[in-house]
Write a protein that holds these residues in place. Structure first.
Motif, PDB file in Angstrom:
ATOM      1  N   ALA A 180     115.287-104.204 -21.985  1.00  0.00           N
ATOM      2  CA  ALA A 180     115.939-105.493 -22.202  1.00  0.00           C
ATOM      3  C   ALA A 180     117.070-105.365 -23.218  1.00  0.00           C
ATOM      4  CB  ALA A 180     114.924-106.535 -22.658  1.00  0.00           C
ATOM      5  N   ARG A 181     116.835-104.612 -24.295  1.00  0.00           N
ATOM      6  CA  ARG A 181     117.896-104.427 -25.297  1.00  0.00           C
ATOM      7  C   ARG A 181     119.094-103.708 -24.693  1.00  0.00           C
ATOM      8  NH1 ARG A 181     113.523-103.503 -28.987  1.00  0.00           N
ATOM      9  NH2 ARG A 181     113.665-101.259 -28.638  1.00  0.00           N
ATOM     10  N   ALA A 182     118.837-102.664 -23.896  1.00  0.00           N
ATOM     11  CA  ALA A 182     119.929-101.909 -23.281  1.00  0.00           C
ATOM     12  C   ALA A 182     120.696-102.774 -22.292  1.00  0.00           C
ATOM     13  CB  ALA A 182     119.377-100.664 -22.587  1.00  0.00           C
ATOM     14  N   TYR A 183     119.979-103.586 -21.519  1.00  0.00           N
ATOM     15  CA  TYR A 183     120.628-104.436 -20.530  1.00  0.00           C
ATOM     16  C   TYR A 183     121.468-105.517 -21.219  1.00  0.00           C
ATOM     17  CZ  TYR A 183     121.245-107.155 -16.266  1.00  0.00           C
ATOM     18  OH  TYR A 183     121.788-107.823 -15.188  1.00  0.00           O
ATOM     19  N   PHE A 184     120.931-106.091 -22.273  1.00  0.00           N
ATOM     20  CA  PHE A 184     121.687-107.100 -23.019  1.00  0.00           C
ATOM     21  C   PHE A 184     122.943-106.479 -23.631  1.00  0.00           C
ATOM     22  CE2 PHE A 184     118.909-110.985 -24.013  1.00  0.00           C
ATOM     23  CZ  PHE A 184     118.299-110.917 -22.777  1.00  0.00           C
ATOM     24  N   PHE A 185     122.826-105.261 -24.160  1.00  0.00           N
ATOM     25  CA  PHE A 185     123.987-104.582 -24.731  1.00  0.00           C
ATOM     26  C   PHE A 185     125.052-104.385 -23.662  1.00  0.00           C
ATOM     27  CE2 PHE A 185     126.314-100.604 -25.276  1.00  0.00           C
ATOM     28  CZ  PHE A 185     126.931-100.822 -26.499  1.00  0.00           C
ATOM     29  N   TYR A 186     124.633-103.924 -22.489  1.00  0.00           N
ATOM     30  CA  TYR A 186     125.587-103.699 -21.404  1.00  0.00           C
ATOM     31  C   TYR A 186     126.289-105.001 -21.016  1.00  0.00           C
ATOM     32  CZ  TYR A 186     127.504-103.110 -16.791  1.00  0.00           C
ATOM     33  OH  TYR A 186     128.361-103.129 -15.724  1.00  0.00           O
TER      34      TYR A 186
END
Length: 277
Positions: free
Chosen positions: A34-40
């Motif tokens: 979720a953190r990686a997707y939000f960053f993207y």
């Protein structure tokens, strides 16, 4: 090669692998993903962070409807601009995304302000066939007859709940409550969503509608992009191109041919208000 082209395939491969294994159930993986997707999303795709900062008044004075909420990125943004006494209604039909969405809401302490709705959105209430893309959490879509015709026989779908926005608001006793902002991102099924909110548009003259428009995806669902523009213009809306930084510019018809661009879609903002660029 840009970071965007490196990161998105990596996220897709990771997502596909996790769906096939027990990894998707691991809390540490879900938080990391979720953190990686939000960053993207924030770094490479999202126009709403800038829009919330530059034009918070567009989100004020009513509920916010997030149609195609996925795992909760946009709902998390919208709640920061929400007026007191109103809610963000986050519509997401796909089961895994909906599970992520409810976790996102809880982690942000937003259970009182973001309401998750496990349903697809269209022009009537009932159920509809839905296709889940095993490799991309943002590419699930309604499996219409037109969509099925373009894919191999036997494409796997499942029935999901379908609501219209007008019907949903009536069902929760909010048919007369102001709505300030509607975001629609449903992989080509946007015209059906719009047909299901005509009463909302009639009674809320200041409601702003943001749409991710892909001519290719519209045609795959047997909709004509030009008809989509007509729907809003005949109701007194001006259409603006919404840029990555949240800025607005006049819409031009040639933007409909975005298949020739790298993105394949354009973010549009439809408003009856006069909006400077």
């Amino acid at each position: 090669m840009s970071w965007a082209f490196k990161l998105l395939p990596g996220l897709s491969v990771t997502y596909a692998f996790a769906r096939r294994t027990a990894l998707m159930r691991a809390p540490w993986f879900r938080r990391a993903y979720a953190r990686a997707y939000f960053f993207y999303k924030r770094r490479f795709e999202d126009p709403f962070d800038g829009l919330v900062q530059q034009r918070p008044e567009l989100f004020a004075g009513g509920h916010i409807l997030d149609v195609g909420a996925q795992i909760g990125y946009t709902s998390s943004l919208f709640v920061t601009a929400l007026s007191s006494g109103f809610k963000v209604y986050a519509f997401e039909p796909e089961a895994e995304n909906f599970s992520f969405l409810t976790e996102t809401i809880a982690l942000r302490g937003a259970n009182d302000t973001i309401v998750p709705v496990n349903a697809a959105v269209g022009d009537h209430d009932g159920s509809i066939d839905f296709w889940t893309n095993p490799a991309h959490p943002g590419d699930h879509r309604v499996a219409s007859a037109a969509f099925r015709e373009q894919h191999e026989v036997g494409i796997r779908t499942n029935a999901v709940r379908l609501v219209s926005l007008d019907g949903f608001l009536t069902s929760i006793g909010a048919a007369a409550t102001p709505v300030a902002f509607v975001k629609i991102d449903v992989q080509g099924y946007e015209p059906a969503v719009c047909r299901g909110m005509t009463a909302l548009l009639d009674r809320c003259p200041d409601v702003v509608v943001a749409i991710e428009l892909s001519p290719r995806e519209l045609r795959a669902q047997a909709f004509a992009p030009a008809d989509f523009m007509t729907f809003f213009r005949t109701r007194g809306y001006s259409i603006h191109l919404l840029a990555k930084d949240g800025s607005l510019s006049p819409f031009r018809e040639e933007i409909l041919d975005v298949e020739s661009t790298d993105r394949g879609y354009a973010d549009l903002l439809c408003s009856r208000r006069a909006l400077a660029g």
